[in-house]
Design a protein around this motif. Structure first.
Motif, mmCIF file in Angstrom:
data_model
loop_
_atom_site.group_PDB
_atom_site.id
_atom_site.type_symbol
_atom_site.label_atom_id
_atom_site.label_comp_id
_atom_site.label_asym_id
_atom_site.label_seq_id
_atom_site.Cartn_x
_atom_site.Cartn_y
_atom_site.Cartn_z
ATOM 1 N N CYS A 1 -7.643 -0.892 0.086
ATOM 2 C CA CYS A 1 -7.533 -0.288 1.353
ATOM 3 C C CYS A 1 -8.074 1.241 1.460
ATOM 4 O O CYS A 1 -7.961 1.749 2.459
ATOM 5 C CB CYS A 1 -5.828 -0.009 1.560
ATOM 6 S SG CYS A 1 -5.299 1.132 0.529
ATOM 7 N N HIS B 1 0.807 -1.274 -0.043
ATOM 8 C CA HIS B 1 0.209 -0.094 0.043
ATOM 9 C C HIS B 1 0.834 1.183 -0.068
ATOM 10 O O HIS B 1 0.318 2.286 0.339
ATOM 11 C CB HIS B 1 -1.144 0.081 1.143
ATOM 12 C CG HIS B 1 -2.009 -1.341 1.018
ATOM 13 N ND1 HIS B 1 -3.043 -1.226 0.266
ATOM 14 C CD2 HIS B 1 -1.643 -2.582 1.650
ATOM 15 C CE1 HIS B 1 -3.663 -2.469 0.299
ATOM 16 N NE2 HIS B 1 -2.819 -3.385 1.246
ATOM 17 N N CYS C 1 -1.746 2.324 -5.079
ATOM 18 C CA CYS C 1 -0.974 1.575 -4.220
ATOM 19 C C CYS C 1 -0.224 0.570 -5.281
ATOM 20 O O CYS C 1 -0.581 0.054 -6.428
ATOM 21 C CB CYS C 1 -1.885 0.771 -3.431
ATOM 22 S SG CYS C 1 -2.778 1.769 -2.128
ATOM 23 N N CYS D 1 -7.780 1.192 -4.744
ATOM 24 C CA CYS D 1 -7.377 -0.196 -3.866
ATOM 25 C C CYS D 1 -8.207 -0.360 -2.834
ATOM 26 O O CYS D 1 -8.934 0.574 -2.390
ATOM 27 C CB CYS D 1 -6.021 0.168 -3.325
ATOM 28 S SG CYS D 1 -5.244 -1.279 -2.240
HETATM 29 ZN ZN LIG Z 1 -3.839 -0.032 -0.849
#
Ligand SMILES: [Zn+2]
Length: 335
Positions: free
Chosen positions: A185, A173, A190, A183
């Motif tokens: 996250c 990340h 990332c 992404c």
């Molecule tokens: Zn990420």
């Protein structure tokens, strides 16, 4: 289950342990001897949407392995595709499983009644490669697992380094492209969106949509539907010599090498071990990664860089590492 009583620390180092590896699609477990040999394995599908069912699958794998093993077991090591706190008590977040601040240790302790080590799957794999595999004996070893995303682990001075809050080594990340691909996250751009199995599939789909003629050989594999192209299709095509597929692997390898150069700037590792599903492609990815690293390493030509090597323990690294980590935790009175 046999042997519910934890063995004492003095003999823990000589006993087999259970190692459990929890990925996005399956729970795989093994009985692992102190020398890293896997004596028996069992697996169950992971119902990713339910914490309860994932824990049921873990308990079932433990029960099958413990029942089939003749002799004492030191405990259960669990490596999972999630971010744990430093103690391993809580899964903070798992992009591909249902855990969100879940008290996994408490839940499992009640069901398993055995000493446990819990942590991130790539951390467990890093430890396995340090103890038995490609990073054996290194002062500072980094593990990079390339699969659906990128996982990471750090072993320094003979200890697994989990960071102040337990989430060190999540370099999948690091932002490598400002405002790049979205992404899981929550951020954009990332590293794992450009250097993973998922990235391979996404890049293939983009190229097949924009340049279908160039991607003709890839498109034949999916009846002309670019949306169906996956990283596996690219990997198979590359193995058969498809020039575009090889180019896509070179691109992923190059992104990998750039990220390793950035990690080398921060941590100066002795060895970087590449594992995970994509690593079976070997030199088709590692070759371009080393070339890019040579061109991108800060201070290149005036300083040593890390060795970049393929993992040796394959798909069993997570379970082997988790088993050894619980063995070590018991021996140190920490489990
Ligand atoms: Zn990420």
């Amino acid at each position: 289950m046999p042997s519910p009583t934890p063995p004492s620390g003095t003999d823990a180092a000589d006993l087999a342990a259970l190692g459990i590896d929890i990925g996005g699609t399956k729970v795989a477990g093994g009985v692992v001897a102190p020398d890293g040999t896997v004596l028996a394995t069992a697996r169950r599908a992971t119902p990713g949407s339910s914490v309860q069912e994932t824990e049921d699958a873990i308990a079932a794998v433990v029960e099958v392995l413990a029942r089939g093993h003749d002799g004492p077991l030191v405990g259960v090591g669990v490596g999972a595709a999630g971010w744990f706190d430093r103690t391993g008590d809580t899964v903070l977040f798992s992009p591909h499983l249902a855990w969100r601040h879940s008290a996994l240790r408490k839940d499992l302790a009640a069901r398993l009644q055995r000493p446990m080590w819990l942590g991130n799957d790539a951390d467990a794999a890093a430890w396995a490669e340090y103890r038995y595999g490609a990073a054996r004996g290194a002062d500072l070893a980094l593990m990079i697992t390339l699969g659906t995303g990128i996982g990471g682990g750090i072993v320094m001075d003979g200890r697994l380094q989990r960071g102040s809050h337990g989430v060190a080594g999540e370099w999948g990340h690091m932002r490598v492209v400002p405002d790049g691909r979205l992404c899981a996250c929550g951020n954009r751009g990332c590293w794992e969106q450009y250097a993973s199995g998922t990235a391979l599939g996404q890049t293939a789909r983009e190229v097949a949509r924009s340049s279908p003629a160039a991607a003709a050989m890839l498109l034949e594999r999916v009846d002309g539907d670019p949306d169906r192209l996956s990283g596996e299709h690219v990997a198979t095509a590359a193995a058969e010599g498809d020039p575009l597929a090889l180019e896509l692997l070179t691109e992923v390898g190059s992104w990998l090498g750039q990220g390793i150069a950035d990690l080398a700037a921060v941590l100066d590792p002795e060895v970087v071990v590449i594992g995970g599903g994509v690593s079976v492609l070997g030199e088709m990815v590692l070759g371009p990664a080393r070339e890019r690293l040579d061109r991108a390493l800060p201070g290149r030509g005036f300083r040593p860089g890390p060795r970049v090597v393929a993992a040796r323990l394959g798909a069993e690294a997570g379970m082997v590492g988790a088993a050894d980590l619980v063995r070590r935790a018991v021996a140190e009175g920490q489990a």
